[in-house]
Design a protein around this motif. Structure first.
Motif, PDB file in Angstrom:
ATOM      1  N   GLU A   1      36.844  25.133   2.491  1.00 33.67           N
ATOM      2  CA  GLU A   1      35.456  24.794   2.805  1.00 33.67           C
ATOM      3  C   GLU A   1      34.542  25.374   1.735  1.00 33.67           C
ATOM      4  O   GLU A   1      34.617  26.561   1.428  1.00 33.67           O
ATOM      5  CB  GLU A   1      35.057  25.352   4.176  1.00 33.67           C
ATOM      6  CG  GLU A   1      35.883  24.799   5.326  1.00 33.67           C
ATOM      7  CD  GLU A   1      35.495  25.410   6.663  1.00 33.67           C
ATOM      8  OE1 GLU A   1      34.514  26.199   6.689  1.00 33.67           O
ATOM      9  OE2 GLU A   1      36.161  25.120   7.668  1.00 33.67           O
ATOM     10  N   THR A   2      33.674  24.517   1.179  1.00 39.34           N
ATOM     11  CA  THR A   2      32.734  24.943   0.153  1.00 39.34           C
ATOM     12  C   THR A   2      31.317  24.706   0.639  1.00 39.34           C
ATOM     13  O   THR A   2      30.942  23.557   0.920  1.00 39.34           O
ATOM     14  CB  THR A   2      32.951  24.158  -1.155  1.00 39.34           C
ATOM     15  OG1 THR A   2      34.303  24.331  -1.592  1.00 39.34           O
ATOM     16  CG2 THR A   2      31.989  24.630  -2.238  1.00 39.34           C
TER      17      THR A   2
ATOM     18  N   MET B   1      30.144  17.505  -5.505  1.00 41.06           N
ATOM     19  CA  MET B   1      31.127  18.178  -6.347  1.00 41.06           C
ATOM     20  C   MET B   1      30.476  19.194  -7.279  1.00 41.06           C
ATOM     21  O   MET B   1      31.159  20.038  -7.853  1.00 41.06           O
ATOM     22  CB  MET B   1      31.917  17.151  -7.157  1.00 41.06           C
ATOM     23  CG  MET B   1      32.728  16.195  -6.303  1.00 41.06           C
ATOM     24  SD  MET B   1      33.867  17.047  -5.170  1.00 41.06           S
ATOM     25  CE  MET B   1      34.957  17.875  -6.343  1.00 41.06           C
TER      26      MET B   1
ATOM     27  N   GLU C   1      33.553  11.170   2.308  1.00 45.50           N
ATOM     28  CA  GLU C   1      33.029  10.701   1.019  1.00 45.50           C
ATOM     29  C   GLU C   1      33.216   9.186   0.986  1.00 45.50           C
ATOM     30  O   GLU C   1      34.299   8.690   1.309  1.00 45.50           O
ATOM     31  CB  GLU C   1      33.791  11.398  -0.112  1.00 45.50           C
ATOM     32  CG  GLU C   1      33.368  11.017  -1.507  1.00 45.50           C
ATOM     33  CD  GLU C   1      34.123   9.805  -2.032  1.00 45.50           C
ATOM     34  OE1 GLU C   1      33.479   8.971  -2.701  1.00 45.50           O
ATOM     35  OE2 GLU C   1      35.337   9.679  -1.760  1.00 45.50           O
TER      36      GLU C   1
ATOM     37  N   ASP D   1      37.809  11.156  -0.700  1.00 45.65           N
ATOM     38  CA  ASP D   1      38.452  12.296  -1.354  1.00 45.65           C
ATOM     39  C   ASP D   1      38.106  13.616  -0.685  1.00 45.65           C
ATOM     40  O   ASP D   1      38.859  14.586  -0.779  1.00 45.65           O
ATOM     41  CB  ASP D   1      38.044  12.359  -2.833  1.00 45.65           C
ATOM     42  CG  ASP D   1      38.641  11.216  -3.646  1.00 45.65           C
ATOM     43  OD1 ASP D   1      39.629  10.617  -3.175  1.00 45.65           O
ATOM     44  OD2 ASP D   1      38.116  10.920  -4.732  1.00 45.65           O
ATOM     45  N   TYR D   2      36.955  13.688  -0.058  1.00 42.48           N
ATOM     46  CA  TYR D   2      36.558  14.904   0.637  1.00 42.48           C
ATOM     47  C   TYR D   2      35.733  14.527   1.861  1.00 42.48           C
ATOM     48  O   TYR D   2      35.362  13.359   2.064  1.00 42.48           O
ATOM     49  CB  TYR D   2      35.784  15.858  -0.282  1.00 42.48           C
ATOM     50  CG  TYR D   2      34.554  15.266  -0.931  1.00 42.48           C
ATOM     51  CD1 TYR D   2      33.328  15.203  -0.261  1.00 42.48           C
ATOM     52  CD2 TYR D   2      34.611  14.762  -2.239  1.00 42.48           C
ATOM     53  CE1 TYR D   2      32.204  14.662  -0.855  1.00 42.48           C
ATOM     54  CE2 TYR D   2      33.489  14.221  -2.843  1.00 42.48           C
ATOM     55  CZ  TYR D   2      32.289  14.174  -2.152  1.00 42.48           C
ATOM     56  OH  TYR D   2      31.172  13.635  -2.738  1.00 42.48           O
TER      57      TYR D   2
ATOM     58  N   ARG E   1      31.465  21.090   2.065  1.00 42.45           N
ATOM     59  CA  ARG E   1      32.465  20.131   1.578  1.00 42.45           C
ATOM     60  C   ARG E   1      33.842  20.637   1.993  1.00 42.45           C
ATOM     61  O   ARG E   1      34.170  21.798   1.785  1.00 42.45           O
ATOM     62  CB  ARG E   1      32.406  20.003   0.055  1.00 42.45           C
ATOM     63  CG  ARG E   1      33.332  18.918  -0.502  1.00 42.45           C
ATOM     64  CD  ARG E   1      33.314  18.863  -2.025  1.00 42.45           C
ATOM     65  NE  ARG E   1      34.005  19.988  -2.631  1.00 42.45           N
ATOM     66  CZ  ARG E   1      33.466  20.839  -3.489  1.00 42.45           C
ATOM     67  NH1 ARG E   1      32.192  20.710  -3.839  1.00 42.45           N
ATOM     68  NH2 ARG E   1      34.169  21.843  -3.996  1.00 42.45           N
ATOM     69  N   LEU E   2      34.632  19.757   2.572  1.00 41.35           N
ATOM     70  CA  LEU E   2      35.964  20.118   3.051  1.00 41.35           C
ATOM     71  C   LEU E   2      37.011  19.337   2.272  1.00 41.35           C
ATOM     72  O   LEU E   2      36.945  18.100   2.191  1.00 41.35           O
ATOM     73  CB  LEU E   2      36.085  19.811   4.548  1.00 41.35           C
ATOM     74  CG  LEU E   2      37.461  19.997   5.181  1.00 41.35           C
ATOM     75  CD1 LEU E   2      37.825  21.477   5.242  1.00 41.35           C
ATOM     76  CD2 LEU E   2      37.515  19.376   6.575  1.00 41.35           C
ATOM     77  N   ASP E   3      37.969  20.036   1.704  1.00 40.37           N
ATOM     78  CA  ASP E   3      39.117  19.397   1.055  1.00 40.37           C
ATOM     79  C   ASP E   3      40.140  19.084   2.142  1.00 40.37           C
ATOM     80  O   ASP E   3      40.686  20.006   2.770  1.00 40.37           O
ATOM     81  CB  ASP E   3      39.721  20.340   0.019  1.00 40.37           C
ATOM     82  CG  ASP E   3      40.841  19.697  -0.787  1.00 40.37           C
ATOM     83  OD1 ASP E   3      41.624  18.914  -0.205  1.00 40.37           O
ATOM     84  OD2 ASP E   3      40.937  19.973  -1.998  1.00 40.37           O
ATOM     85  N   PRO E   4      40.432  17.804   2.425  1.00 36.65           N
ATOM     86  CA  PRO E   4      41.329  17.480   3.538  1.00 36.65           C
ATOM     87  C   PRO E   4      42.776  17.903   3.299  1.00 36.65           C
ATOM     88  O   PRO E   4      43.564  17.929   4.245  1.00 36.65           O
ATOM     89  CB  PRO E   4      41.201  15.959   3.666  1.00 36.65           C
ATOM     90  CG  PRO E   4      40.737  15.494   2.333  1.00 36.65           C
ATOM     91  CD  PRO E   4      39.906  16.592   1.769  1.00 36.65           C
ATOM     92  N   LYS E   5      43.129  18.237   2.038  1.00 35.63           N
ATOM     93  CA  LYS E   5      44.509  18.659   1.749  1.00 35.63           C
ATOM     94  C   LYS E   5      44.674  20.161   1.896  1.00 35.63           C
ATOM     95  O   LYS E   5      45.608  20.640   2.531  1.00 35.63           O
ATOM     96  CB  LYS E   5      44.900  18.212   0.346  1.00 35.63           C
ATOM     97  CG  LYS E   5      44.933  16.695   0.177  1.00 35.63           C
ATOM     98  CD  LYS E   5      45.304  16.299  -1.248  1.00 35.63           C
ATOM     99  CE  LYS E   5      45.317  14.783  -1.407  1.00 35.63           C
ATOM    100  NZ  LYS E   5      45.643  14.374  -2.807  1.00 35.63           N
TER     101      LYS E   5
END
Length: 660
Positions: free
Chosen positions: A152-153, A200, A121, A126-127, A144-148
């Motif tokens: 996976e979305t 998002m 991003e 943030d992603y 979309r990947l949340d690195p924390k």
């Protein structure tokens, strides 16, 4: 490694029935002392037909050469000194985060299918956005990947080919293009749908435009002006640059003969254009269409480039006889000094948002690919990635030697030769000619991976030719195989066979030809034209008949393929394409053949393999066939590649080690 027991010298038999079910390999009585020999069982997704059992001992001998993993730079974090890289994890290529040079890579994605590409991003990182298809079907989805949390979305519906595009001015929404897939090439016309999406809130996407044709790419989203800047690619050397007013739907042309893009500033669009015979870099004013040339100071094709934020610095990769040369410029287009870099071929460059650090992906004969960063303020190179030592391989790996020869029309053709160590392998050496795909690709003097086994353990000489049509040698060379000049590229292989005959250390009576995709066509066509001068051929995902290819390839690919090969709807061209296709002359293919293909290949349909296998077998010619149920255009999963390479080695050993 899955092992089964089979006789050491068992001959091949049909291992899968026409319906696709796999049968057990033949089990004649054990040879010799009666002790069965362990063989390598194919992975569950592979269907093998006509192959003898692959000895487990051969697979074990090869295995270390498959333990190398290429590392590829993917994306810088927008603010932190961190980067995303791609490397194999288990069976497939996955995404990793590096927070420090030479630090431990943190694996971010997992799955049975490889990640294709990714980016941070752009505001705060943030992603992460990444793309992945299923079993090689090219129905590429955006995630979309949340690195924390590593959650996976999916952001796009399944079943179409989605590609991420540019961001809007606020960098909170991005363009995504969608290409419908029909799986049979029967759609009347290719279209590209252009959407805007908030990663998002993906459910709120909205359509910006629908573009008729296959060659469209969105280069810039000027949302404040309600405009899109588009590239319309007609072929590898021809494209147009357009401005689309989304309120009226009116398009106006900015300039001609374009390809490529870099989103560097609001004003400039950095573009590649053929200027005379060479592809040079320029920048185009997105409002006026005015152009400023950047790389007119040397006569080489530009391959890729990266622009630092605000156009502060420019990095350019030029092709120099199949190798790469890095050129740096400041914002005023003045050349900058390039420091000494690690040896090898630079395959990618990318600026960090700070405008100082330039990421470099570099591979060489001895390195499968590592990532470095060049601090251009201080001309300091820092290595970011490394690999554990791989045991069980014979080092060093042989460096490529540049070679050239004259073809039938006096055109100079070049390539790269790897000669095995003459002290370990004296006398005239068998030769493997490995032809790249594309056809607008090129062979480089880079890492040869498992093929190093053939050089270092078998003493086979490997030649990687850049026949006419290859990219990087100017427009005239790239267009020299188009349409009714197709057979001229095959004649380049005939001239190479003459060159091999003149070499004191190469054996012209033991030559095999291998190729993938378009290279598969070249391998088949060479088997037709030069059967008495070859002992074996390997075709991976290759074209056997141009008419059936053009009728069966995905619709979004067909127009570009017609620009290269010819339009099969025109009666005269259809007759020509039929006349030059290997399937039309399959009775002339008398050399043993190994064919491999992925069931889900959308580019070269699997029917291209099925029809050549069936017809060549009608000659009584031995044909080994490997079909992957979980692959597309080429094998990507390590277990499949391991088995296929072992089968190819068994095949080549059988025919290259014979002496006439």
């Amino acid at each position: 490694m899955r092992l089964i027991l089979a006789p050491a010298l068992a001959v091949g038999a049909l291992l899968f029935a026409p319906g696709g079910s796999q049968a057990q390999p033949p089990q004649p009585p054990p040879a010799g002392n009666g002790t069965p020999t362990a063989v390598l069982a194919p992975p569950a997704a592979l269907r093998v037909d006509g192959l003898p059992p692959v000895p487990a001992s051969l697979a074990s001998e090869i295995a270390p050469y498959g333990d190398f993993s290429i590392t590829r730079f993917v994306s810088w974090h927008p603010s932190a000194p961190e980067m995303l890289v791609m490397r194999r994890a288990g069976n497939t290529a996955q995404l990793f985060l590096l927070t420090d040079p030479m630090g431990k890579p943190h694996q971010l994605t997992r799955g049975r299918d490889p990640v294709r590409d990714a980016l941070f991003e752009p505001r705060r990182g943030d992603y992460i956005l990444f793309t992945r298809d299923s079993a090689g079907d090219e129905a590429t989805q955006l995630y979309r990947l949340d690195p924390k949390t590593l959650a996976e979305t999916p952001l796009t519906p399944a079943g179409e080919f989605y590609s991420p595009g540019p961001w809007n001015s606020a960098q909170d929404k991005m363009v995504v293009t969608s290409r419908p897939l029909d799986r049979n090439g029967r759609r009347a016309q290719a279209v590209v749908d252009v959407y805007a999406i908030d990663p998002m809130q993906p459910e709120a996407r909205f359509k910006l435009a629908t573009l008729a044709g296959a060659g469209w790419r969105v280069l810039r989203w000027l949302d404040r002006e309600n405009r899109l800047i588009l590239s319309e690619v007609a072929s590898g050397t021809r494209a147009k640059l357009w401005s689309l007013d989304m309120a009226t739907g009116k398009r106006s042309e900015l300039s001609d003969y374009e390809s490529g893009d870099e989103n560097a500033s609001d004003r400039w669009l950095y573009r590649k254009r053929f200027d005379g015979d060479f592809a040079r870099l320029s920048r185009v004013d997105v409002r006026s269409g005015d152009r400023q040339w950047i790389t007119r100071d040397f006569d080489f094709d530009i391959e890729s480039w990266s622009i630092a934020k605000g156009g502060k610095r420019i990095a350019v990769l030029a092709n120099v006889a199949g190798t790469t040369k890095l050129k740096l410029y400041d914002g005023d287009l003045k050349p900058l000094t390039v420091p000494a870099l690690p040896p090898g071929v630079i395959t990618a460059v990318s600026w960090h948002r700070n405008g100082r650090d330039l990421a470099l992906s570099i591979e060489s004969a001895d390195s499968p690919g590592e990532v470095f960063a060049l601090d251009t303020d201080h001309n300091i190179v820092t290595r970011w990635t490394g690999h554990s030592a791989v045991g069980g391989v014979r080092r060093p790996f042989v460096e490529a030697e540049a070679i050239s020869w004259r073809s039938f029309d006096n055109m100079i053709i070049t390539g790269f030769l790897h000669r095995p160590n003459p002290r370990e392998f004296p006398g005239k050496r068998p030769v493997i000619i490995s032809i790249h795909g594309g056809p607008e690709s090129l062979a480089r003097p880079g890492f040869r991976g498992r093929a190093n086994f053939w050089i270092n353990e078998r003493g086979y000489a490997l030649i990687y030719p850049n026949v006419r049509g290859s990219a990087g040698f100017g427009r005239r060379f790239m267009e020299a195989d188009n349409q009714k000049k197709r057979e001229d590229s095959v004649k380049d292989i005939g001239a190479l066979l003459d060159w091999i005959h003149a070499q004191p250390d190469l054996d012209p009576t033991r030559v095999a030809v291998v190729g993938a995709s378009y290279g598969g066509f070249m391998a088949l066509a060479s088997s037709v034209a030069y059967a008495p001068r070859l002992v074996a051929a390997i075709d991976s995902a290759g074209i056997s008949h141009f008419v059936t290819l053009l009728e069966g390839t995905e619709t979004y690919r067909r127009d570009l393929a017609r620009a290269e090969y010819g339009d099969e709807r025109e009666p005269d061209m259809r007759r020509y394409l039929d006349a030059i296709s290997p399937l039309s002359h399959a009775e002339k293919i008398r050399v043993p053949l190994l064919v491999s293909h992925g069931r889900n290949d959308p580019r070269v349909p699997v029917t291209e393999a099925e029809q050549i296998v069936r017809k060549v077998r009608g000659n009584g010619t031995p044909v080994w066939y490997v079909l992957a149920e979980d692959e597309g255009h080429g094998f990507t999963k390590k277990s499949n590649v391991d088995y296929l390479f072992a089968a190819q080695t068994l095949f080549l050993d059988r025919y290259l080690q014979r002496r006439n």
